[in-house]
Design a protein around this motif. Structure first.
Motif, PDB file in Angstrom:
ATOM      1  N   MET A  71      41.429  86.809  50.911  1.00  0.00           N
ATOM      2  CA  MET A  71      42.396  87.478  51.795  1.00  0.00           C
ATOM      3  C   MET A  71      41.740  87.857  53.125  1.00  0.00           C
ATOM      4  O   MET A  71      42.259  87.572  54.200  1.00  0.00           O
ATOM      5  N   LEU A  72      40.576  88.504  53.028  1.00  0.00           N
ATOM      6  CA  LEU A  72      39.915  89.017  54.236  1.00  0.00           C
ATOM      7  C   LEU A  72      39.422  87.877  55.126  1.00  0.00           C
ATOM      8  O   LEU A  72      39.501  87.959  56.348  1.00  0.00           O
TER       9      LEU A  72
ATOM     10  N   ASP B  88      51.019  92.166  56.598  1.00  0.00           N
ATOM     11  CA  ASP B  88      51.200  90.805  56.072  1.00  0.00           C
ATOM     12  C   ASP B  88      51.679  90.839  54.624  1.00  0.00           C
ATOM     13  O   ASP B  88      51.296  91.725  53.855  1.00  0.00           O
ATOM     14  N   GLU B  89      52.483  89.846  54.275  1.00  0.00           N
ATOM     15  CA  GLU B  89      52.940  89.704  52.893  1.00  0.00           C
ATOM     16  C   GLU B  89      52.357  88.451  52.258  1.00  0.00           C
ATOM     17  O   GLU B  89      52.196  87.421  52.911  1.00  0.00           O
ATOM     18  N   VAL B  90      52.046  88.568  50.975  1.00  0.00           N
ATOM     19  CA  VAL B  90      51.526  87.431  50.201  1.00  0.00           C
ATOM     20  C   VAL B  90      52.419  87.263  48.974  1.00  0.00           C
ATOM     21  O   VAL B  90      52.615  88.215  48.207  1.00  0.00           O
ATOM     22  N   ILE B  91      52.961  86.053  48.806  1.00  0.00           N
ATOM     23  CA  ILE B  91      53.868  85.800  47.681  1.00  0.00           C
ATOM     24  C   ILE B  91      53.073  85.345  46.462  1.00  0.00           C
ATOM     25  O   ILE B  91      52.256  84.415  46.540  1.00  0.00           O
ATOM     26  N   MET B  92      53.298  86.020  45.357  1.00  0.00           N
ATOM     27  CA  MET B  92      52.577  85.719  44.112  1.00  0.00           C
ATOM     28  C   MET B  92      53.528  85.884  42.925  1.00  0.00           C
ATOM     29  O   MET B  92      54.579  86.524  43.058  1.00  0.00           O
ATOM     30  N   PRO B  93      53.193  85.314  41.763  1.00  0.00           N
ATOM     31  CA  PRO B  93      54.079  85.483  40.609  1.00  0.00           C
ATOM     32  C   PRO B  93      53.993  86.876  40.004  1.00  0.00           C
ATOM     33  O   PRO B  93      52.940  87.519  40.057  1.00  0.00           O
TER      34      PRO B  93
ATOM     35  N   SER C  44      59.549  85.899  54.091  1.00  0.00           N
ATOM     36  CA  SER C  44      60.104  86.698  55.195  1.00  0.00           C
ATOM     37  C   SER C  44      59.277  86.422  56.442  1.00  0.00           C
ATOM     38  O   SER C  44      58.334  85.626  56.406  1.00  0.00           O
ATOM     39  N   LYS C  45      59.610  87.088  57.525  1.00  0.00           N
ATOM     40  CA  LYS C  45      58.845  86.913  58.774  1.00  0.00           C
ATOM     41  C   LYS C  45      57.397  87.377  58.599  1.00  0.00           C
ATOM     42  O   LYS C  45      56.509  86.979  59.341  1.00  0.00           O
ATOM     43  N   LYS C  46      57.184  88.243  57.635  1.00  0.00           N
ATOM     44  CA  LYS C  46      55.839  88.807  57.456  1.00  0.00           C
ATOM     45  C   LYS C  46      54.953  87.973  56.534  1.00  0.00           C
ATOM     46  O   LYS C  46      53.754  88.249  56.400  1.00  0.00           O
ATOM     47  N   THR C  47      55.527  86.987  55.842  1.00  0.00           N
ATOM     48  CA  THR C  47      54.748  86.211  54.870  1.00  0.00           C
ATOM     49  C   THR C  47      53.587  85.501  55.560  1.00  0.00           C
ATOM     50  O   THR C  47      53.774  84.847  56.593  1.00  0.00           O
ATOM     51  N   LYS C  48      52.397  85.622  54.991  1.00  0.00           N
ATOM     52  CA  LYS C  48      51.212  84.957  55.546  1.00  0.00           C
ATOM     53  C   LYS C  48      50.640  83.924  54.576  1.00  0.00           C
ATOM     54  O   LYS C  48      49.965  82.989  54.990  1.00  0.00           O
TER      55      LYS C  48
ATOM     56  N   PHE D  13      49.296  80.132  54.684  1.00  0.00           N
ATOM     57  CA  PHE D  13      48.116  79.734  53.908  1.00  0.00           C
ATOM     58  C   PHE D  13      48.501  79.581  52.440  1.00  0.00           C
ATOM     59  O   PHE D  13      49.456  80.201  51.965  1.00  0.00           O
ATOM     60  N   VAL D  14      47.703  78.768  51.723  1.00  0.00           N
ATOM     61  CA  VAL D  14      47.812  78.729  50.263  1.00  0.00           C
ATOM     62  C   VAL D  14      46.457  79.128  49.685  1.00  0.00           C
ATOM     63  O   VAL D  14      45.420  78.566  50.061  1.00  0.00           O
TER      64      VAL D  14
END
Ligand SMILES: *Cc1c(COP(=O)(O)O)cnc(C)c1O
Length: 375
Positions: A72-73, A81-86, A126-130, A157-158
């Motif tokens: 992340m860093l 920032d938002e990170v999408i995860m299960p 969303s707009k914040k997803t990174k 990013f993935v």
């Protein structure tokens, strides 16, 4: 095969294979791995691991969680920032995102792979997803191409959480080689172990160097005791790396054995009505870190009762991870509908899957499962 087989002691859910090589390298590190040799095994382990995964850089760290935090860093993901995860996974991933100052957003898994559902990811953007953070659930690869396409379309990013998936393949490519940065874990229950430990892998030199600096208090690589960032103490020891190198040299046989164990289970359990096994797809090859079942209908025993009954018969099991949004810390987190995460989280069981399991043991366990589920 002996059908009257009865275990003499409890059959544990996990357990590594430790052989002569681990002891030899470990002893050598104890005797010689100091002073000018202080990093010999670390360097070898990192180089061989990068080669095995098929990436340019591998950085050894204290845990899989540390690798995710540094990922992340290094990507510059932080506050806002938002990170999408299960929602269906171990809590450490969400924590690593929060430690970086970012916000996890929970999406659902598919009932097929038990991994992040690309359609659910689309709803969570969303707009914040990174970044998108797919996870190799119990070793099974997620739909990486679909996830990578979503990331490309939205400029994200993935980060692969390949923590349990050393040796798993997605369309012939190794887990950990399909994203910007990937994390692995060598915690004691994983397919290869260093006690505790982890690895961050990437093809990007800048991210690798950033992670390497943050691993040791943000130090400047060229100026001793000069610090450019406020970092962490996330270094693996040379002693652990000695064990890790020996494990890595045996990884092909570990994967083969884990796959064998799954197929022993599958042969017995695939005809049981109302349960789901974590079988791979034609595009994936799982290392089957954990052989697992999900109860898909009502049986006499609930998941937890079934586990209690199995324990009476000397079979240790683990429940699936509870959905992260069930916990107080995350119950108000941003999420889309995660019903599959809840169903699996409350109805899934990891069966014994340790590398040293025998066919007699697997047949015994399968018989007990069949017996209890047909009650
Ligand atoms: C084991 C595991 C982790 C955590 O690894 P640690 O080394 O214990 O920090 C993270 N994610 C997944 C999917 C795991 O299986």
């Amino acid at each position: 095969m002996n059908s009257s087989y009865k275990p003499k002691k409890i059959i544990l859910t996990a357990g590594p294979s430790i052989g002569k090589k681990e002891i030899k390298y470990g002893l050598d590190a104890i005797e010689n791995g100091w002073n000018e040799n202080y990093a010999d095994y670390l360097i070898k382990f990192e180089n061989e691991f990068a080669k095995y995964i098929g990436v340019k850089y591998a950085l050894s760290v204290t845990s899989g969680t540390a690798a995710l935090h540094l990922a992340m860093l290094s990507l510059g993901i932080g506050p806002g920032d938002e990170v999408i995860m299960p929602d269906q996974t171990f809590i450490s991933i969400a924590n690593a995102i929060v430690w970086a100052g970012a916000t996890p957003v929970f999406a659902d898994i598919e009932m097929d792979t038990w991994c992040l559902d690309p359609e659910s990811v689309k709803k969570a953007i969303s707009k914040k997803t990174k970044a998108i953070l797919p996870i190799y659930t119990y070793g099974q690869p997620p739909r990486m191409n679909e996830i990578r396409k979503i990331a490309r379309d939205h400029g994200l990013f993935v980060v692969e959480d390949a923590c349990p998936a050393v040796g798993s393949l997605y369309k012939g490519k190794r887990a950990g080689s399909l994203s910007d940065i990937a994390a692995f874990s060598f915690q004691g229950a994983k397919i290869m172990v260093t006690g505790e430990g982890g690895m961050l892998v990437t093809n990007n030199k800048k991210w690798y160097e950033k992670a390497a600096s943050l691993r040791t208090h943000g130090r400047d690589p060229k100026k001793t005791f000069w610090h450019n960032d406020m970092g962490f103490m996330y270094r693996m020891s040379n002693l652990q790396a000695a064990i890790g190198l020996a494990q890595l040299e045996n990884i092909d046989s570990f994967v083969k054995k884990k796959r064998q164990i799954f197929h022993w289970y599958k042969k017995r359990l695939e005809k049981v009505d109302g349960i789901l096994l974590n079988d791979e797809n034609d595009w994936s090859e799982s290392n089957y870190w954990m052989c697992s079942i999900i109860l898909m209908k009502k049986f006499k025993y609930s998941r937890d009762q079934l586990r209690a009954e199995l324990l009476k018969r000397l079979i240790d099991t683990r429940p699936f991870f509870y959905p992260i949004t069930m916990f107080d810390m995350y119950k108000n987190a941003k999420k889309v509908d995660t019903k599959n995460s809840y169903h699996t989280g409350l109805n899934g069981i990891n069966l014994p899957s340790g590398i040293n399991l025998t066919q007699d043991e697997v047949n015994y366990i399968s018989n007990q499962v069949i017996d209890l589920l047909s009650a």
